[in-house]
Design an enzyme around this catalytic site. Sequence first.
Site, mmCIF file in Angstrom:
data_model
loop_
_atom_site.group_PDB
_atom_site.id
_atom_site.type_symbol
_atom_site.label_atom_id
_atom_site.label_comp_id
_atom_site.label_asym_id
_atom_site.label_seq_id
_atom_site.Cartn_x
_atom_site.Cartn_y
_atom_site.Cartn_z
ATOM 1 N N PHE A 171 0.821 -1.223 0.000
ATOM 2 C CA PHE A 171 0.000 0.000 0.000
ATOM 3 C C PHE A 171 0.854 1.272 0.000
ATOM 4 C CE2 PHE A 171 -2.386 -3.312 2.367
ATOM 5 C CZ PHE A 171 -3.280 -3.621 1.345
ATOM 6 N N ARG A 172 2.055 1.171 -0.582
ATOM 7 C CA ARG A 172 2.981 2.303 -0.680
ATOM 8 C C ARG A 172 3.417 2.850 0.689
ATOM 9 N NH1 ARG A 172 2.699 1.630 -5.527
ATOM 10 N NH2 ARG A 172 1.236 2.335 -7.123
ATOM 11 N N LEU A 173 3.352 1.986 1.721
ATOM 12 C CA LEU A 173 3.795 2.419 3.057
ATOM 13 C C LEU A 173 5.266 2.024 3.211
ATOM 14 C CD1 LEU A 173 0.599 1.303 5.013
ATOM 15 C CD2 LEU A 173 1.130 3.522 3.988
ATOM 16 N N HIS A 174 6.078 2.472 2.257
ATOM 17 C CA HIS A 174 7.457 2.013 2.147
ATOM 18 C C HIS A 174 8.307 2.451 3.345
ATOM 19 C CE1 HIS A 174 5.947 1.384 -1.810
ATOM 20 N NE2 HIS A 174 5.878 2.678 -2.073
#
Length: 196
Positions: free
Chosen positions: A174-177
Site C-alpha cells: 500500500f505504498r507504506l514504504h
Amino acid sequence: MKTAENHIPFDRFGNWFEKAEKSEPDDHNAFALATATPDGCPSVRMVLLKDWGQDGFVFYTNYDSRKGGELESNAHAAMLFHWKSLRRQIRIEGSVEKVTGVEADAYFSTRPRDSQIGAWASQQSRPMEGRLTFEAAIAKIAAKYAVGKIPRPPRWSGFRIKPQVMEFWTNKKFRLHEREQFIRDGSGWTVRMLYP
Ligand SMILES: Cc1cc2nc3c(=O)[nH]c(=O)nc-3n(C[C@H](O)[C@H](O)[C@H](O)COP(=O)(O)O)c2cc1C
C-alpha cells in the site's frame, strides 16, 4: 535522531548488493549517475560500479565525456540503484574525487582486450560521423596494439563518490514504504526514518 558507526551503512549496502547479485538477471552493479553543470543543470545516465568500500564508490569512464566534464567542473554526484527483483533502492549523494593512476591502471588491465581497444577508439559523448568512422578507428588502434599490453588511455579513468548521504528504501504494501537515511556526521552518521 540516532547515531551509527561509520561501517553501518556500508555493511547494509554490502548486504543488499550481495542479494542483488543473486537475484538480478544481469548488471546488478548498474546504477544511475546524476551529475550537474556548475550552474546546476542536471544530467543522468547508467554506469557500472567497479569497486566500493568505506572510502567510496568507484566507476570508470572517459574524462572527456559529458559526465567527465561535469564532474571535473562540479565535483558532486548522486547515484541510484534500483533492484526490481528485490523491490529496493539505494540513493547515495556525495563529493567526487579521481582515482589514482595506479588504481585505474590496475582495473584497466583486467578489462577484455576489445574493451581496452574501444576505450582508445571511442571519443565518448562527442558527435560521430558514422559507425564506419568508429570501426576504422577501432581497426587502427587494434593494428597499433597488435602485440603486447595495451596501456590505459590517459583520459580514461575512474571517479570515487564519497558518500555524505545514503538512503535505503524498501517496498512495503500500500505504498507504506520504509526509508532509512544516513547523513555523514564527522567520523560516523546520524540516522533517521523518512515518510514514504
Ligand atoms: C547498464 C549500463 C552500464 C553502463 N556502464 C557505463 C560505465 O561504467 N561507464 C561509462 O562511461 N558508460 C557506461 N554506460 C554508458 C552510459 O550510460 C553513457 O551512455 C555514456 O557513458 C555517455 O554518458 P555521458 O555522455 O553522459 O558522459 C553504461 C550504460 C548502461 C545502459
